[in-house]
Design a protein around this motif. Structure first.
Motif, PDB file in Angstrom:
ATOM      1  N   UNK A  27       0.843  -1.180   0.000  1.00 24.51           N
ATOM      2  CA  UNK A  27       0.000   0.000   0.000  1.00 24.51           C
ATOM      3  C   UNK A  27       0.888   1.242   0.000  1.00 24.51           C
ATOM      4  N   UNK A  28       0.483   2.248  -0.759  1.00 24.86           N
ATOM      5  CA  UNK A  28       1.272   3.478  -0.855  1.00 24.86           C
ATOM      6  C   UNK A  28       1.457   4.101   0.526  1.00 24.86           C
ATOM      7  N   UNK A  29       2.630   4.672   0.744  1.00 23.82           N
ATOM      8  CA  UNK A  29       2.941   5.269   2.038  1.00 23.82           C
ATOM      9  C   UNK A  29       3.363   6.716   1.835  1.00 23.82           C
ATOM     10  N   UNK A  30       2.550   7.642   2.296  1.00 20.69           N
ATOM     11  CA  UNK A  30       2.855   9.066   2.155  1.00 20.69           C
ATOM     12  C   UNK A  30       3.536   9.577   3.421  1.00 20.69           C
ATOM     13  N   UNK A  31       4.734   9.093   3.675  1.00 29.52           N
ATOM     14  CA  UNK A  31       5.464   9.495   4.881  1.00 29.52           C
ATOM     15  C   UNK A  31       5.802  10.980   4.816  1.00 29.52           C
ATOM     16  N   UNK A  32       5.764  11.626   5.963  1.00 32.56           N
ATOM     17  CA  UNK A  32       6.087  13.047   6.044  1.00 32.56           C
ATOM     18  C   UNK A  32       7.523  13.285   5.594  1.00 32.56           C
ATOM     19  N   UNK A  33       7.718  14.342   4.823  1.00 31.77           N
ATOM     20  CA  UNK A  33       9.037  14.641   4.280  1.00 31.77           C
ATOM     21  C   UNK A  33       9.886  15.392   5.298  1.00 31.77           C
ATOM     22  N   UNK A  34      11.127  14.932   5.468  1.00 29.25           N
ATOM     23  CA  UNK A  34      12.095  15.622   6.311  1.00 29.25           C
ATOM     24  C   UNK A  34      13.007  16.470   5.432  1.00 29.25           C
ATOM     25  N   UNK A  35      13.261  17.701   5.830  1.00 28.35           N
ATOM     26  CA  UNK A  35      14.134  18.613   5.081  1.00 28.35           C
ATOM     27  C   UNK A  35      15.579  18.574   5.578  1.00 28.35           C
ATOM     28  N   UNK A  36      15.862  17.724   6.551  1.00 23.95           N
ATOM     29  CA  UNK A  36      17.177  17.724   7.182  1.00 23.95           C
ATOM     30  C   UNK A  36      18.300  17.438   6.191  1.00 23.95           C
ATOM     31  N   UNK A  37      18.114  16.421   5.349  1.00 29.53           N
ATOM     32  CA  UNK A  37      19.172  16.052   4.402  1.00 29.53           C
ATOM     33  C   UNK A  37      19.476  17.190   3.437  1.00 29.53           C
ATOM     34  N   UNK A  38      18.433  17.826   2.915  1.00 32.22           N
ATOM     35  CA  UNK A  38      18.629  18.930   1.976  1.00 32.22           C
ATOM     36  C   UNK A  38      19.305  20.114   2.662  1.00 32.22           C
ATOM     37  N   UNK A  39      18.897  20.426   3.859  1.00 28.60           N
ATOM     38  CA  UNK A  39      19.500  21.545   4.589  1.00 28.60           C
ATOM     39  C   UNK A  39      20.979  21.314   4.861  1.00 28.60           C
ATOM     40  N   UNK A  40      21.321  20.085   5.265  1.00 22.88           N
ATOM     41  CA  UNK A  40      22.731  19.762   5.540  1.00 22.88           C
ATOM     42  C   UNK A  40      23.577  19.905   4.277  1.00 22.88           C
ATOM     43  N   UNK A  41      23.022  19.508   3.153  1.00 22.31           N
ATOM     44  CA  UNK A  41      23.754  19.594   1.887  1.00 22.31           C
ATOM     45  C   UNK A  41      23.982  21.049   1.487  1.00 22.31           C
ATOM     46  N   UNK A  42      22.958  21.866   1.617  1.00 21.02           N
ATOM     47  CA  UNK A  42      23.095  23.292   1.287  1.00 21.02           C
ATOM     48  C   UNK A  42      24.155  23.933   2.179  1.00 21.02           C
ATOM     49  N   UNK A  43      24.147  23.598   3.459  1.00 21.80           N
ATOM     50  CA  UNK A  43      25.152  24.127   4.387  1.00 21.80           C
ATOM     51  C   UNK A  43      26.549  23.696   3.973  1.00 21.80           C
ATOM     52  N   UNK A  44      26.683  22.441   3.561  1.00 22.02           N
ATOM     53  CA  UNK A  44      27.994  21.941   3.130  1.00 22.02           C
ATOM     54  C   UNK A  44      28.486  22.719   1.914  1.00 22.02           C
ATOM     55  N   UNK A  45      27.635  22.853   0.911  1.00 20.85           N
ATOM     56  CA  UNK A  45      28.031  23.553  -0.313  1.00 20.85           C
ATOM     57  C   UNK A  45      28.379  25.008  -0.033  1.00 20.85           C
ATOM     58  N   UNK A  46      27.549  25.661   0.777  1.00 21.47           N
ATOM     59  CA  UNK A  46      27.783  27.073   1.084  1.00 21.47           C
ATOM     60  C   UNK A  46      29.074  27.277   1.865  1.00 21.47           C
ATOM     61  N   UNK A  47      29.491  26.246   2.608  1.00 15.79           N
ATOM     62  CA  UNK A  47      30.690  26.383   3.434  1.00 15.79           C
ATOM     63  C   UNK A  47      31.988  26.309   2.637  1.00 15.79           C
ATOM     64  N   UNK A  48      31.915  25.864   1.380  1.00 14.96           N
ATOM     65  CA  UNK A  48      33.139  25.722   0.586  1.00 14.96           C
ATOM     66  C   UNK A  48      33.784  27.072   0.299  1.00 14.96           C
ATOM     67  N   UNK A  49      32.962  28.081   0.032  1.00 22.10           N
ATOM     68  CA  UNK A  49      33.483  29.387  -0.354  1.00 22.10           C
ATOM     69  C   UNK A  49      33.140  30.438   0.698  1.00 22.10           C
ATOM     70  N   UNK A  50      34.051  31.342   0.890  1.00 23.38           N
ATOM     71  CA  UNK A  50      33.792  32.451   1.807  1.00 23.38           C
ATOM     72  C   UNK A  50      32.725  33.368   1.214  1.00 23.38           C
ATOM     73  N   UNK A  51      31.910  34.009   2.046  1.00 20.79           N
ATOM     74  CA  UNK A  51      30.896  34.935   1.533  1.00 20.79           C
ATOM     75  C   UNK A  51      31.534  36.004   0.654  1.00 20.79           C
ATOM     76  N   UNK A  52      30.912  36.263  -0.472  1.00 19.62           N
ATOM     77  CA  UNK A  52      31.384  37.336  -1.343  1.00 19.62           C
ATOM     78  C   UNK A  52      32.397  36.929  -2.387  1.00 19.62           C
ATOM     79  N   UNK A  53      32.828  35.673  -2.400  1.00 23.27           N
ATOM     80  CA  UNK A  53      33.835  35.238  -3.374  1.00 23.27           C
ATOM     81  C   UNK A  53      33.367  35.483  -4.807  1.00 23.27           C
ATOM     82  N   UNK A  54      32.078  35.316  -5.046  1.00 28.14           N
ATOM     83  CA  UNK A  54      31.553  35.480  -6.402  1.00 28.14           C
ATOM     84  C   UNK A  54      30.900  36.846  -6.615  1.00 28.14           C
TER      85      UNK A  54
END
Length: 480
Positions: free
Chosen positions: A141-168
């Protein structure tokens, strides 16, 4: 289930073949194998994520329902980039399933499996198939489990941490959003780095962007966007955001292997691991102490990175000709540091290449022009069954046959069969044939000292292979 198969990037097939019962069967086989071989507890945690294809939420729900029926706890990570799911799985030491067909058309989809310590390998694929229940289980039976944003947030934080603010800062970067699962993530991360990010080409219909075989409309889009919006670059990804797409300020797309080379240079790698389909500028540039060549596919690149680690290499970067970069060791730049992430990632090379150009104060085109002048071409012959490709490649193992086959374009200098047949002519030109791991097609790659010669070799290589394949098919039909 017999029509589904593992390729270089997971299990792939038509959506019509990926019914709920089939998805359940593969999920149960994967979890059984994880218990048997990788000590995953029966009531442990499974992560599930998916891309933006219309079929993906339904397939993900089937996987989630099957896992819960198996006794696992499930974190529904929702739509997110494949590397974001992989990062979360590594951090929690939990297995994961990504529902994605990557760059292939919307009528197809797939499952990509992760062990608690990273991507599954070929032995794991065999283990999954060995316990696959040939009697299809009842559709869960289909399962509509609630979506967690934790994985996406951690990834965005990781990517943003590579470069100092203002590099681009001062850089105007177009983001070709189409149906990439990272279309909003890219805008967010580039903005955090100081760029003016311009979202373009957003689509509610899935767009099969293949970074190794760009559609004419993608090329035209880049040229027009860079001209009209006065962009310093245009960036994008494939559907699940593990392969980057980067164009310079003129709308010319950078080849994926050149993106990988520049990324490795930016991160100060001493060892590069890449398949034989990547061009030889990697050796000619002299930037790296060691270059390891592998078969096509991330499992083989990961094997090569493990070998580089065993050899004592300090900073190991793996990448494929599609541009996806695998981080084999923790790395540090002048600004930040990142932990290892041994799975393909699109954001790492996008940020690295843009930051390299910004720090050197040059346009992207100048970065590429500074590399050794080796030009490449790639193409494919579609609707070639696996057994046809195998017979064709087998015929090229004979020295006499190879000499006659290539007589029109030059004499043989050297060859290897790491993946298919790769011929280096005495002139230094290169022609490489291999069977696709994801589709019924034969691929051809060429390399030469000029763009014109590479294109000429590609046209010849494709036509010569078509003739050979037709001759073999005619011989087989005649023998019947």
């Amino acid at each position: 289930m017999s029509d589904l198969k593992f390729g270089t990037s997971g299990l792939r097939g038509l959506v019509t073949e990926l019914g709920d019962d089939v998805c359940a069967a593969y999920t149960l086989a994967f979890l059984t194998h994880m218990q048997d071989r990788h000590a995953v507890p029966a009531d442990g945690l499974l992560l599930v994520g998916y891309d933006l294809r219309s079929s993906s939420p339904r397939i993900a729900a089937a996987c989630i329902a099957a896992a819960k029926a198996f006794g696992m706890r499930v974190e529904n990570c929702g739509p997110l980039p494949t590397p974001a799911l992989a990062l979360r799985a590594l951090s929690l030491k939990a297995p994961a399933i990504m529902v994605t067909g990557s760059h292939i058309p919307a009528d197809r989809n797939g499952l990509k499996f992760y062990r608690p310590d990273g991507e599954i390998d070929k032995a794991d694929e065999a283990g999954i198939l060995a316990v696959l229940d040939r009697e299809k289980p009842a559709a869960p039976e289909s399962d509509d489990a609630e979506i967690s944003q934790e994985a996406l947030q951690r990834y965005v934080e990781r990517c943003a941490s590579l470069l100092a603010p203002g590099v681009l800062s001062g850089r105007r970067i177009g983001v070709y959003q189409h149906s990439s699962v990272a279309r909003d993530v890219m805008v967010d991360i580039l903005t955090k780095a100081g760029a003016e990010a311009v979202g373009l080409g957003r689509s509610d219909v899935f767009v099969p962007v293949d970074t190794e075989a760009l559609r004419p409309e993608d090329v035209a889009f880049a040229e027009k966007a860079c001209r009209e919006y006065k962009l310093d670059a245009l960036v994008s990804t494939d559907g699940d955001a593990d392969r980057p797409l980067i164009s310079d300020e003129k709308g010319n797309f950078l080849r994926g292997d050149m993106v990988g080379l520049l990324t490795a240079r930016f991160l100060d790698a001493d060892a590069v691991v890449t398949p034989v389909t990547s061009n030889t500028s990697i050796e000619h540039c002299g930037f790296f102490v060691k270059v390891y060549r592998t078969r096509v596919g991330s499992p083989y690149v990961i094997e090569g990175m493990n070998k580089a680690a065993a050899d004592g290499c300090r900073c190991i970067i793996g990448f494929e000709a599609n541009g996806g970069v695998l981080l084999g060791t923790s790395v540090g730049t002048a600004d930040r540091s990142l932990d290892a992430l041994p799975t393909r990632d699109a954001m790492l090379p996008i940020l690295s290449v843009l930051a390299m150009a910004a720090k050197e104060g040059v346009p992207l085109s100048q970065l590429v022009n500074g590399l050794p002048a080796r030009f490449t071409g790639s193409g494919r012959i579609e609707h070639v069954a696996a057994e046809q490709s195998a017979a064709f490649l087998k015929s090229l193992e004979d020295a006499g046959t190879v000499e006659v086959f290539f007589a029109d374009v030059g004499s043989i200098g050297e060859s290897d069969r790491i993946d298919g047949t790769r011929i280096v002519l005495s002139s230094g030109d290169l022609v490489h044939y291999r069977a696709s791991g994801n589709a019924p097609e034969l691929r051809c790659y060429t390399e030469a000292a000029s763009k014109e010669r590479a294109a000429e070799l590609l046209a010849w290589g494709l036509e010569r292979a078509r003739r050979a394949l037709n001759d073999k098919l005619s011989d087989r039909e005649f023998s019947r």
